[in-house]
Design an enzyme around this catalytic site. Structure first.
Site, PDB file in Angstrom:
ATOM      1  N   ASP A 334      21.029  -2.593 -58.163  1.00 17.60           N
ATOM      2  CA  ASP A 334      21.371  -3.700 -59.066  1.00 17.60           C
ATOM      3  C   ASP A 334      20.222  -4.697 -59.203  1.00 17.60           C
ATOM      4  O   ASP A 334      19.388  -4.825 -58.306  1.00 17.60           O
ATOM      5  CB  ASP A 334      22.619  -4.429 -58.548  1.00 17.60           C
ATOM      6  CG  ASP A 334      22.442  -4.934 -57.119  1.00 17.60           C
ATOM      7  OD1 ASP A 334      21.846  -4.203 -56.306  1.00 17.60           O
ATOM      8  OD2 ASP A 334      22.880  -6.057 -56.825  1.00 17.60           O
ATOM      9  N   GLU A 335      20.235  -5.360 -60.328  1.00 19.36           N
ATOM     10  CA  GLU A 335      19.375  -6.530 -60.584  1.00 19.36           C
ATOM     11  C   GLU A 335      17.929  -6.330 -60.133  1.00 19.36           C
ATOM     12  O   GLU A 335      17.339  -7.243 -59.544  1.00 19.36           O
ATOM     13  CB  GLU A 335      19.956  -7.761 -59.871  1.00 19.36           C
ATOM     14  CG  GLU A 335      21.338  -8.117 -60.349  1.00 19.36           C
ATOM     15  CD  GLU A 335      21.954  -9.269 -59.578  1.00 19.36           C
ATOM     16  OE1 GLU A 335      22.531 -10.147 -60.205  1.00 19.36           O
ATOM     17  OE2 GLU A 335      21.855  -9.293 -58.329  1.00 19.36           O
TER      18      GLU A 335
HETATM   19  C1  NGO Z   1      26.011  -9.719 -58.191  1.00 14.57           C
HETATM   20  C2  NGO Z   1      24.755  -9.426 -57.388  1.00 14.57           C
HETATM   21  C3  NGO Z   1      24.900  -9.798 -55.922  1.00 14.57           C
HETATM   22  C4  NGO Z   1      25.523 -11.171 -55.771  1.00 14.57           C
HETATM   23  C5  NGO Z   1      26.865 -11.187 -56.480  1.00 14.57           C
HETATM   24  C6  NGO Z   1      27.537 -12.546 -56.378  1.00 14.57           C
HETATM   25  C7  NGO Z   1      25.819  -7.512 -57.898  1.00 14.57           C
HETATM   26  C8  NGO Z   1      26.147  -6.084 -58.019  1.00 14.57           C
HETATM   27  N1  NGO Z   1      24.643  -8.001 -57.558  1.00 14.57           N
HETATM   28  O1  NGO Z   1      26.726  -8.467 -58.064  1.00 14.57           O
HETATM   29  O2  NGO Z   1      23.652  -9.741 -55.300  1.00 14.57           O
HETATM   30  O3  NGO Z   1      25.719 -11.459 -54.415  1.00 14.57           O
HETATM   31  O4  NGO Z   1      26.742 -10.858 -57.838  1.00 14.57           O
HETATM   32  O5  NGO Z   1      28.769 -12.617 -57.012  1.00 14.57           O
END
Ligand code: NGO
Length: 521
Positions: A334-335
């Site tokens: 993710d991200e």
């Molecule tokens: C996102 C992020 C996380 C955060 C979270 C907080 C995902 C998949 N990546 O979810 O790193 O902690 O939000 O709500």
């Protein structure tokens, strides 16, 4: 004259008291029990079984696993009622006054986790195709008995179970929760508590977020600095921590005993500052960054063009796979805003091969659908509908964790003292009222393996705070995963949930007393 007045007054009084006392005695309708998740079918027969102190638990067959389930039930009965039920091996027909546990494949629709619970005036019988089904059925017995438990008068209590038959099995095979132990670290005992809560609601997966920018939480023998240095802090700068492989094995074993699979996550290529800070060679510039204790996301990446990165991943996945009896390893994904898309795609493709080489299947957050998903890889939908569709169009399955519904770190409303609200405020009704099949258009049941409620812990530092965010939303997520959507309805569910305040009290759970629920306490 005076007497003429007293007689009708007495009659009125009796008429007023009668319905109330009758109601108290009507403990004989099995369908009125507040069971969560709601069972698929309950047929009441209008009487009740009395559990006596000399009640025994009879187990058909000699297997250790069956005996363990018998012992587990005995232990739960003891803490509920004080009775010490002996465990015996059954032979022949069941007889009066006792509880019977049996494996049988007569009713195949029960599947791996379904069970049938039959209660007659004479006895209680629990049958299932697999031990996991018996274990889930034991949770139903626990819920029925606790909902009748009044701890104050426990001593002289008559323990009754309404008669009838419950036939029950889940809609989805994967019903889980995620606990992020990287933003704040939680020790083995806290994790075991979370496992207990999942088990009570018939959930079967605990996904542990073991690494992130703020911390690396699992000992990796071939790269020891990951835990030693990368695990040495957390959000806010506390001392952090990590699980030794022995401690981790203890968690896995405890989960197995509760028929729960642990899915370990090592997030990559982003969310990797703790690893990057532990080994300079994982960075493109060969320099280690400082440890990070803030809550920003999307700034770190493994150096996807260096061979050593894949040696590192191979070692980590190899050690992790050896500690993981379950089928999945979660690779995050993710991200990864600091990774170029042209580097991200081949990276995820290669990591899928590494996971497969070590005999496991990949789960990754929905972004992994940007790569070519290998057979068996699962995309965990959390925010991006286009990614979810990409995964399905590649023939991959989805795990449903929509942040707007299933993120347990979202605040209930603007006054909630903990949590975040970037996705939504998620009150207990909103967390319950959704169908895993309709959030992404065009989904069919076979596209989904199940649902997972995710608890990120940027703002949570102890078990009390975890409980406050988890309860009362988790039972609703458990029901979404188990009970057919057509059978679920908020106005009916909220009454059953209200009744679960007694379980929360009995288990000493710190929960959010939402005004949306008419709590029993
Ligand atoms: C996102 C992020 C996380 C955060 C979270 C907080 C995902 C998949 N990546 O979810 O790193 O902690 O939000 O709500």
């Amino acid at each position: 004259m005076r007497q003429n007045f007293i007689v009708p007054a007495l009659l009125i009084l009796i008429m007023m008291v009668l319905p109330a006392s009758c109601k108290k005695e009507t403990l004989s309708d099995l369908s009125k029990e507040s069971i969560i998740p709601k069972p698929v079918s309950v047929a009441s027969t209008g009487d009740y079984f009395v559990l006596k102190h000399k009640c025994k638990i009879f187990v058909y067959g000699e297997s250790d696993e069956m005996k363990q389930i018998g012992q587990y039930l005995a232990q739960k009965l003891k803490s509920l009622t004080g009775y010490e039920a002996e465990i015996k091996t059954a032979s022949g027909e069941p007889w009066s006054g006792n509880i019977f546990l049996e494996l049988s494949d007569v009713n195949e629709e029960l599947g791996d986790e379904g069970y049938e619970l039959t209660i007659t005036k004479q006895l209680v019988k629990l049958t299932a195709v697999k031990p996991a089904g018996l274990y889930r059925g034991v949770q139903t017995i626990r819920q029925i008995l606790t909902s009748d438990a009044d701890t104050a008068s426990k001593k002289n209590k008559i323990w009754k179970i309404a008669t009838g038959t419950i036939t029950d099995y889940p809609v989805y095979a994967y019903r889980g929760a995620m606990l992020d132990v990287s933003r704040h670290f939680f020790g083995v005992d806290d994790v075991k508590k979370v496992i207990d809560y999942l088990a009570f609601y018939k959930m079967n997966v605990l996904h542990l977020g073991l690494s992130n920018d703020q911390g690396w939480r699992i000992e990796i023998k071939s790269w020891p600095n990951l835990a030693l240095h990368g695990g040495s802090t957390q959000v806010g700068g506390g001392k952090g921590g990590y699980y030794t492989q022995d401690q981790y094995a203890d968690i896995v074993k405890y989960a197995q005993e509760n028929y729960i699979t642990i899915v370990p996550e090592i997030d990559m290529p982003g969310h990797t500052n703790a690893a990057l800070a532990s080994y300079p060679e994982l960075n493109c510039d060969g320099k280690t960054p400082e440890l990070y204790t803030g809550t920003e996301v999307g700034f770190s990446t493994l150096c996807t063009n260096k061979e050593i990165t894949y040696k590192f991943i191979d070692d980590v996945i190899r050690e992790l796979a050896a500690m993981t009896p379950g089928p999945y390893i979660h690779i995050g994904g993710d991200e990864s805003h600091a990774t170029k898309i042209e580097d991200y795609i081949p990276f995820v493709n290669r990591v899928q091969d590494i996971v497969a080489k070590h005999g496991k299947q990949v789960i990754g957050w929905d972004e992994i659908a940007l790569s070519t998903l290998k057979p068996g890889s699962v995309a965990q939908y959390w925010a991006d509908v286009a990614n979810a569709k990409r995964a399905v169009s590649q023939g991959a399955k989805l795990l449903m964790s929509p942040a707007v519904k299933a993120y347990l770190d979202m605040q209930y409303d603007s006054t909630t003292p903990l949590g975040l609200h970037w996705a939504a405020y998620v009150e207990v009704d909103s967390a319950y009222i959704w169908d895993p099949l309709t959030l992404v258009e065009g989904l069919r049941k076979e596209n989904i393996i199940g649902i997972e409620a995710a608890l990120w812990t940027e703002t949570l530092t102890n078990l009390d705070e975890i409980e406050y965010m988890v309860f009362p939303r988790l039972p609703g997520h458990a029901e979404i995963g188990w009970t057919p959507t057509a059978m679920r309805e908020w106005d009916e569910y909220k009454l059953r949930l209200a009744d679960h305040a007694r379980h929360f009290k009995a288990m000493d759970i710190n929960y959010y007393k939402s005004k949306k629920v008419p709590w029993a306490e």
